[in-house]
Design a protein around this motif. Sequence first.
Motif, PDB file in Angstrom:
ATOM      1  N   THR A 195      -0.236   7.284  -4.660  1.00  0.00           N
ATOM      2  CA  THR A 195      -0.331   5.862  -5.000  1.00  0.00           C
ATOM      3  C   THR A 195      -1.648   5.562  -5.714  1.00  0.00           C
ATOM      4  OG1 THR A 195       1.019   5.283  -3.071  1.00  0.00           O
ATOM      5  CG2 THR A 195      -0.279   3.521  -4.065  1.00  0.00           C
ATOM      6  N   SER A 196      -2.737   6.130  -5.195  1.00  0.00           N
ATOM      7  CA  SER A 196      -4.046   5.931  -5.826  1.00  0.00           C
ATOM      8  C   SER A 196      -4.080   6.546  -7.221  1.00  0.00           C
ATOM      9  CB  SER A 196      -5.146   6.557  -4.958  1.00  0.00           C
ATOM     10  OG  SER A 196      -5.175   5.980  -3.681  1.00  0.00           O
ATOM     11  N   SER A 217       6.013  10.535 -11.377  1.00  0.00           N
ATOM     12  CA  SER A 217       7.279  10.083 -10.802  1.00  0.00           C
ATOM     13  C   SER A 217       8.112  11.269 -10.336  1.00  0.00           C
ATOM     14  CB  SER A 217       8.067   9.273 -11.840  1.00  0.00           C
ATOM     15  OG  SER A 217       7.368   8.097 -12.184  1.00  0.00           O
ATOM     16  N   LYS A 263      -1.539   6.983  -9.299  1.00  0.00           N
ATOM     17  CA  LYS A 263      -0.770   6.151 -10.231  1.00  0.00           C
ATOM     18  C   LYS A 263      -1.577   4.935 -10.676  1.00  0.00           C
ATOM     19  CE  LYS A 263       3.600   5.363  -9.683  1.00  0.00           C
ATOM     20  NZ  LYS A 263       4.896   4.965  -9.080  1.00  0.00           N
ATOM     21  N   SER A 264      -2.285   4.311  -9.730  1.00  0.00           N
ATOM     22  CA  SER A 264      -3.093   3.136 -10.066  1.00  0.00           C
ATOM     23  C   SER A 264      -4.234   3.509 -11.002  1.00  0.00           C
ATOM     24  CB  SER A 264      -3.663   2.507  -8.785  1.00  0.00           C
ATOM     25  OG  SER A 264      -2.630   2.101  -7.918  1.00  0.00           O
ATOM     26  N   ASN A 307      13.766   0.157   1.426  1.00  0.00           N
ATOM     27  CA  ASN A 307      12.905   1.167   0.803  1.00  0.00           C
ATOM     28  C   ASN A 307      13.447   2.593   0.922  1.00  0.00           C
ATOM     29  OD1 ASN A 307      10.521   1.765  -0.720  1.00  0.00           O
ATOM     30  ND2 ASN A 307       9.591   2.638   1.116  1.00  0.00           N
ATOM     31  N   ALA A 343       1.270  10.694   0.055  1.00  0.00           N
ATOM     32  CA  ALA A 343       1.776   9.449  -0.522  1.00  0.00           C
ATOM     33  C   ALA A 343       0.630   8.518  -0.890  1.00  0.00           C
ATOM     34  CB  ALA A 343       2.720   8.756   0.455  1.00  0.00           C
ATOM     35  N   SER A 344      -0.391   8.482  -0.029  1.00  0.00           N
ATOM     36  CA  SER A 344      -1.557   7.641  -0.300  1.00  0.00           C
ATOM     37  C   SER A 344      -2.300   8.126  -1.546  1.00  0.00           C
ATOM     38  CB  SER A 344      -2.484   7.659   0.908  1.00  0.00           C
ATOM     39  OG  SER A 344      -3.646   6.906   0.659  1.00  0.00           O
ATOM     40  N   GLU A 358       6.731  12.261  -7.139  1.00  0.00           N
ATOM     41  CA  GLU A 358       7.083  11.211  -6.183  1.00  0.00           C
ATOM     42  C   GLU A 358       8.519  11.355  -5.707  1.00  0.00           C
ATOM     43  OE1 GLU A 358       5.877   6.632  -6.253  1.00  0.00           O
ATOM     44  OE2 GLU A 358       7.435   7.102  -7.717  1.00  0.00           O
ATOM     45  N   ASP A 362       9.590   3.454  -2.774  1.00  0.00           N
ATOM     46  CA  ASP A 362       8.183   3.151  -3.046  1.00  0.00           C
ATOM     47  C   ASP A 362       7.312   3.912  -2.046  1.00  0.00           C
ATOM     48  OD1 ASP A 362       5.717   2.124  -3.628  1.00  0.00           O
ATOM     49  OD2 ASP A 362       6.233   0.024  -3.289  1.00  0.00           O
ATOM     50  N   VAL A 363       6.620   4.945  -2.529  1.00  0.00           N
ATOM     51  CA  VAL A 363       5.811   5.771  -1.618  1.00  0.00           C
ATOM     52  C   VAL A 363       4.610   5.017  -1.068  1.00  0.00           C
ATOM     53  CG1 VAL A 363       6.488   7.953  -2.673  1.00  0.00           C
ATOM     54  CG2 VAL A 363       4.467   6.741  -3.529  1.00  0.00           C
ATOM     55  N   SER A 364       4.208   3.940  -1.732  1.00  0.00           N
ATOM     56  CA  SER A 364       3.039   3.199  -1.262  1.00  0.00           C
ATOM     57  C   SER A 364       3.286   2.537   0.093  1.00  0.00           C
ATOM     58  CB  SER A 364       2.623   2.140  -2.291  1.00  0.00           C
ATOM     59  OG  SER A 364       3.630   1.158  -2.441  1.00  0.00           O
TER      60      SER A 364
END
Length: 307
Positions: A169-170, A56, A172-173, A89, A165-166, A59, A134-136
């Motif tokens: 996001t990956s 975060s 974090k998931s 956003n 950002a991509s 981010e 939200d960076v996603s």
Amino acid sequence: RNIMRISSMKYLVGQGVKNIWTNRIMSFASFCVLTVSLLLVGFSVLATMNINRFVSGIENRNEVIIYLDDNISDEAIAEMEGILNQTENVSSVVFYSKEQAWEDEKAKYDNADEIFAYFEESPLPDAFRIRVSDVSVMKRTVTAIDAKFAPVGYIIDIKSPDDFASILTSLKSTIAVISTAIIVALAVVSMVIISNSTRASVFARSREINIMKYVGATNTFIRIPFFVEGMLTGAVAGLVSSLATWLVYENVIEIFQQEGDLWKALGMGEFIPYSTIWLQVSLAYIVIGILFGAIGTAASTRKHLKV
């Protein structure tokens, strides 16, 4: 009748407390297993919380820079800032004047006055530095901003770290899936170990349970002392785990914080201070310890009650 029930309950609770000392070796074994299990799960959760905080932190440093046309008026800049603040956003909007950008650029060089002496004014454009919630969906947000302002000539370029950002996001998931799997696996393994440890303790007193069954004792009457024993053992294990976590966590964080500049350079935030979470952690340890102890005992006594 109520007095008898209260008296019986006091007796059964007292028996549970007494059993801890009477069977202190097995109780100590159960306590050790509970403590280790709680610490494994607890440190996994704390590690996950800190990793999420670091991600975060990275981010939050992720900025989109909107470069403005040199001919844009002050009124248009003010209007644009208001619209950006209301854009979905977008979490923050900061106007970055070309004069400030030029001063920041010159600050990077010791002999800036000599190097840039031939510049009478800033050659850099005015800009907006915005952050997204939200960076996603950063790419979608940038596309919406560009579609809104580019046609009227306000924007000359937009720089956004879409690839980063991509990846973020990956990441974090992936962290969420892996950490959940580890925590669940540790919890299941802990329950199995605790159940086996408690089963050994109960098995050592199986003859006592059989005698009580033959003389007419109900299953509830037999279970309550074991239940109390498991709950008390779990509560003490939770308390000890909380103290151990406090000592270890503080020392580990102190070691890592000696490299504070490295964390900042990587764009990561600070570790979660234990002083802000100690109460929640302690309560969680004690409650989960009680539940583990009680459930493990209840599961272990079921077999020996079938006489």
